[in-house]
Design a protein around this motif. Structure first.
Motif, PDB file in Angstrom:
ATOM      1  N   GLU A   1     120.015-112.796   3.965  1.00 36.27           N
ATOM      2  CA  GLU A   1     120.872-111.610   4.071  1.00 36.27           C
ATOM      3  C   GLU A   1     122.265-112.010   4.554  1.00 36.27           C
ATOM      4  OE1 GLU A   1     121.043-107.128   5.943  1.00 36.27           O
ATOM      5  OE2 GLU A   1     119.235-108.312   6.200  1.00 36.27           O
TER       6      GLU A   1
ATOM      7  N   TYR B   1     115.578-113.412  -7.608  1.00 33.30           N
ATOM      8  CA  TYR B   1     114.383-112.969  -6.900  1.00 33.30           C
ATOM      9  C   TYR B   1     113.750-114.162  -6.199  1.00 33.30           C
ATOM     10  CZ  TYR B   1     109.519-111.562  -6.212  1.00 33.30           C
ATOM     11  OH  TYR B   1     108.285-111.320  -5.673  1.00 33.30           O
TER      12      TYR B   1
ATOM     13  N   VAL C   1     117.109-110.839  -3.936  1.00 30.91           N
ATOM     14  CA  VAL C   1     115.946-110.044  -3.556  1.00 30.91           C
ATOM     15  C   VAL C   1     114.951-110.927  -2.808  1.00 30.91           C
ATOM     16  CG1 VAL C   1     114.072-108.590  -4.400  1.00 30.91           C
ATOM     17  CG2 VAL C   1     116.259-108.626  -5.625  1.00 30.91           C
ATOM     18  N   GLY C   2     114.557-110.470  -1.604  1.00 28.43           N
ATOM     19  CA  GLY C   2     113.562-111.187  -0.824  1.00 28.43           C
ATOM     20  C   GLY C   2     114.153-112.344  -0.048  1.00 28.43           C
TER      21      GLY C   2
ATOM     22  N   HIS D   1     122.014-107.944  -0.639  1.00 34.63           N
ATOM     23  CA  HIS D   1     120.644-108.400  -0.417  1.00 34.63           C
ATOM     24  C   HIS D   1     119.705-107.198  -0.463  1.00 34.63           C
ATOM     25  CE1 HIS D   1     117.131-109.495   2.125  1.00 34.63           C
ATOM     26  NE2 HIS D   1     117.168-110.529   1.326  1.00 34.63           N
ATOM     27  N   PHE D   2     118.536-107.398  -1.062  1.00 30.06           N
ATOM     28  CA  PHE D   2     117.503-106.372  -1.145  1.00 30.06           C
ATOM     29  C   PHE D   2     116.195-106.944  -0.615  1.00 30.06           C
ATOM     30  CE2 PHE D   2     120.612-105.250  -4.291  1.00 30.06           C
ATOM     31  CZ  PHE D   2     120.653-103.863  -4.287  1.00 30.06           C
ATOM     32  N   GLU D   3     115.397-106.098   0.009  1.00 36.83           N
ATOM     33  CA  GLU D   3     114.053-106.496   0.437  1.00 36.83           C
ATOM     34  C   GLU D   3     113.215-106.789  -0.808  1.00 36.83           C
ATOM     35  OE1 GLU D   3     112.850-106.543   3.682  1.00 36.83           O
ATOM     36  OE2 GLU D   3     114.845-106.059   4.434  1.00 36.83           O
ATOM     37  N   GLU D   4     112.163-107.576  -0.640  1.00 37.70           N
ATOM     38  CA  GLU D   4     111.332-107.932  -1.787  1.00 37.70           C
ATOM     39  C   GLU D   4     110.803-106.703  -2.520  1.00 37.70           C
ATOM     40  OE1 GLU D   4     107.331-110.380  -3.012  1.00 37.70           O
ATOM     41  OE2 GLU D   4     108.019-110.468  -0.944  1.00 37.70           O
ATOM     42  N   ARG D   5     110.434-105.675  -1.796  1.00 35.01           N
ATOM     43  CA  ARG D   5     109.888-104.466  -2.415  1.00 35.01           C
ATOM     44  C   ARG D   5     110.949-103.678  -3.197  1.00 35.01           C
ATOM     45  NH1 ARG D   5     111.271-103.103   2.656  1.00 35.01           N
ATOM     46  NH2 ARG D   5     112.083-101.027   3.046  1.00 35.01           N
ATOM     47  N   GLN D   6     112.204-104.075  -3.100  1.00 35.86           N
ATOM     48  CA  GLN D   6     113.307-103.349  -3.740  1.00 35.86           C
ATOM     49  C   GLN D   6     113.806-104.029  -5.016  1.00 35.86           C
ATOM     50  OE1 GLN D   6     115.802-103.410  -0.145  1.00 35.86           O
ATOM     51  NE2 GLN D   6     115.696-101.172  -0.174  1.00 35.86           N
TER      52      GLN D   6
ATOM     53  N   GLU E   1     115.242-114.314   6.631  1.00 35.37           N
ATOM     54  CA  GLU E   1     116.329-113.529   7.231  1.00 35.37           C
ATOM     55  C   GLU E   1     117.708-114.106   6.963  1.00 35.37           C
ATOM     56  OE1 GLU E   1     115.762-112.478  11.317  1.00 35.37           O
ATOM     57  OE2 GLU E   1     113.673-111.940  10.989  1.00 35.37           O
TER      58      GLU E   1
END
Length: 123
Positions: free
Chosen positions: A89, A49, A82-83, A105-110, A86
Motif C-alpha cells: 500500500e 494482482y 491488488v492484495g 491499492h486494493f484489498e485482495e477481495r476487491q 502491508e
C-alpha cells in the motif's frame, strides 16, 4: 512468477504475481507486454494482482520494477495493485509521485473493484 491474465485486452494489462517475483518476470513478461501495447494504444491501464502465494520480490525484480517505472512515467493512465503485504500500500502511494497516471491499492477481495476503477479511466 508473473502470469498474464485473460482480462488483458486493448490498453488493459492484467497480471498475476505468485510466489517470488524475479528480474526475469519483468524482462520476459511485463516489459515486453508494455512495449508491445504502447505504440498501438498509448498510455495503458494496469491491474497487478498479488495472489495469496505472493512472498515478495528479489533485489533484481525491485531494480527492474524501478527501471520500468522510471522509463514509462507518462505511459500509464491508472495502475491498480491488488492484495499483497502491508508495504505494498505504501509503495502504491509512492507511485502517485513517480508516474503521471493514478495508482491505487486494493484489498485482495476487491479485485473486481480494481478492474472497474481502471476501466473508469476510459469514461
Amino acid at each position: 512468477m508473473l502470469s498474464i491474465l485473460p482480462d488483458t485486452a486493448g490498453d488493459l494489462i492484467v497480471v498475476q504475481a505468485s510466489e517470488t517475483l524475479n528480474a526475469e518476470d519483468y524482462q520476459n513478461v511485463l516489459a515486453p507486454l508494455i512495449e508491445e501495447k504502447l505504440p498501438t494504444y498509448g498510455p495503458l491501464r494496469v491491474v497487478i494482482y498479488l495472489d495469496p502465494s505472493f512472498k515478495g520480490m528479489t533485489a533484481g525484480a525491485i531494480w527492474e520494477d524501478a527501471k520500468l517505472g522510471l522509463s514509462h512515467t507518462e505511459d500509464f493512465i491508472r495502475l491498480a495493485v491488488v492484495g499483497g503485504p502491508e508495504w505494498i500500500e505504501w509503495a502504491t502511494k509512492l507511485g502517485n509521485y513517480l508516474i503521471k497516471g493514478e495508482t491505487q491499492h486494493f484489498e485482495e477481495r476487491q479485485f473486481l473493484q480494481a478492474l472497474h476503477w481502471v476501466d473508469d479511466a476510459n469514461a
